[in-house]
Design a protein around this motif. Structure first.
Motif, PDB file in Angstrom:
ATOM      1  N   GLU A  53       0.817  -1.215   0.000  1.00 49.88           N
ATOM      2  CA  GLU A  53       0.000   0.000   0.000  1.00 49.88           C
ATOM      3  C   GLU A  53       0.849   1.263   0.000  1.00 49.88           C
ATOM      4  N   ILE A  56       2.307   1.815  -3.394  1.00 51.31           N
ATOM      5  CA  ILE A  56       1.310   2.380  -4.312  1.00 51.31           C
ATOM      6  C   ILE A  56       1.170   3.879  -4.068  1.00 51.31           C
ATOM      7  N   ARG A  81       1.733  -5.450  -7.926  1.00 54.13           N
ATOM      8  CA  ARG A  81       0.593  -4.763  -7.317  1.00 54.13           C
ATOM      9  C   ARG A  81       0.607  -3.271  -7.648  1.00 54.13           C
ATOM     10  N   VAL A  82       1.782  -2.646  -7.598  1.00 50.94           N
ATOM     11  CA  VAL A  82       1.882  -1.220  -7.932  1.00 50.94           C
ATOM     12  C   VAL A  82       1.515  -1.009  -9.398  1.00 50.94           C
ATOM     13  N   ALA A  85      -2.206  -1.273  -9.879  1.00 53.86           N
ATOM     14  CA  ALA A  85      -2.951  -0.141  -9.310  1.00 53.86           C
ATOM     15  C   ALA A  85      -2.861   1.111 -10.181  1.00 53.86           C
TER      16      ALA A  85
END
Length: 410
Positions: A53, A56, A81-82, A85
């Motif tokens: 998180e 991000i 994940r980044v 996103a």
């Protein structure tokens, strides 16, 4: 363009420098305040590379054009994940990134796709001796989601396993450990590049390691060409199968294989450039600049570099990942002197004057590296010995702390 790079240690230093040299602004994310890569980055954020998180948030804050890592396993998942996103370019989607960074998922894919691996099971902290009475020993236990041989132990009895569980779990965010049958074997490492789902092997190297007490698999060298090069067709078939099973469509592929009396089995699969300075020796052997390719892809730069040529089997190359005994460092042989030695392609330290070295516990204790190439195995071994004769990490009493591998001594 602005590139977020996860990790500022020596394994990522080449990427940070290269991106900066190409005119990109590097947003460096590292848990430590002053990692080696910090001085080459335009921006620095002191954040764990495991913290999805916050990474991000950093990517949004700096409006980055791309995100990447290299030479390390776990941040590969954070990169995916980044990228998801922020809708940035990525070699791996999130499920695939998890598969190559979590050994429980990795083993399930291997089993489901008949990819050979050693017998295994998973244990929780609550495991008791009764759960282990049917297991042949010795065994190896590993964290599900760590790196650098942290928490990896070879054990000889149920009691040793139970007593080691909490330590192995301390290196993991998971609540289980992986227990594998110990397989006496050579270890080889395959570096490949995947394009449109098709893998092309770049190099196959012998991964040389040492063990002490219960700590095993601590790598001190990668040797090219592999003594198992004659099994390249079999290895290619296995790499093809792994690529399909893990649904890897593009990018670097790094596979550790074990070669023993029961054949070739897969130890681990990773979707990254390796951590033994493959960004240096792969271009040297093949003409394929794997690091440039990763940087460009991560930034969405469409480039068509030349296809890799077949690695030269006439070339003999060694990456020496050297270690040192405990002590306080008073002086180091200059890199200028080391790089002028016969056969030396590159050299670097992971330590500095004034630093106190502790007892070796895992691969993170590496003191530095040497990349050496020659035209024959004998000449290579002579060059390695000459390099270690020159290499000095001296303590305050003038004692040389460098540990020279015995494998190259005549």
């Amino acid at each position: 363009m602005r590139l977020q790079i996860l990790g500022g240690g020596n394994n990522q230093l080449g990427a940070i420098r290269r991106a900066a040299e190409q005119g990109h602004e590097v947003v460096l994310v590292d848990y430590f305040k002053n990692p080696p890569g910090r001085k080459y980055a335009a921006f620095n954020e002191v954040v764990s590379t495991f913290d999805v998180e916050k990474n991000i948030e950093i990517a949004k804050k700096y409006r980055v054009d791309g995100v990447m890592t290299m030479g390390t396993d776990q941040p590969v998942y954070t990169v995916a994940r980044v990228a998801e996103a922020l809708q940035l370019p990525a070699f791996l989607d999130v499920p695939t990134a998890r598969a190559v960074t979590n050994k429980e998922v990795m083993k399930a894919i291997m089993t489901d796709n008949q990819i050979p691996t050693v017998p295994y099971r998973f244990l929780t902290a609550a495991a008791g001796v009764a759960e282990l009475k049917d297991i042949p020993f010795p065994v190896v236990i590993k964290p599900l989601d760590s790196q650098g041989q942290r928490g990896v132990f070879k054990l000889n009895s149920p009691a040793e396993v139970i007593n080691s569980l909490s330590e192995t779990l301390s290196f993991s965010r998971a609540d289980k450990v992986l227990l594998e049958s110990y397989y006496p074997s050579d270890e080889i490492t395959v570096s490949a590049w995947v394009d449109k789902g098709v893998p092309e092997i770049l190099t196959i190297t012998d991964r040389e390691s040492f063990s002490f007490e219960r700590n095993i698999g601590i790598c001190y060298a990668h040797e090219y060409p592999s003594r198992h090069h004659n099994r390249s067709p079999e290895i290619q078939t296995l790499v093809d199968k792994i690529t399909r099973a893990f649904q890897i469509k593009a990018g670097p592929l790094y596979i550790q294989l074990l070669v023993g009396d029961q054949g070739i089995v897969v130890n681990e699969v990773a979707g990254r450039i390796g951590g033994a300075h493959e960004d240096i020796f792969i271009p040297y052997l093949t003409g394929f600049d794997i690091l440039d390719r990763v940087i460009n892809f991560s930034l969405g730069i469409i480039a068509a570099p030349p296809r890799p040529r077949a690695a030269r089997l006439s070339e003999h190359l060694s990456v020496q990942l050297f270690f040192a005994k405990p002590g306080k460092i008073a002086s180091l042989t200059s890199l200028e002197r080391l790089t002028k030695l016969p056969g030396m392609i590159a050299a670097g330290y992971n330590v500095a004057v004034g630093e106190t070295l502790e007892t070796i516990a895992n691969a993170t204790a590496r003191a530095g590296y040497l990349v050496i190439a020659e035209t024959s195995e004998r000449a290579l071994h002579q060059a390695i010995n000459q390099a270690f004769d020159a290499l000095k990490i001296s303590d305050e009493q003038g004692q040389n702390l460098v540990i020279q591998p015995k494998a190259y001594l005549d």
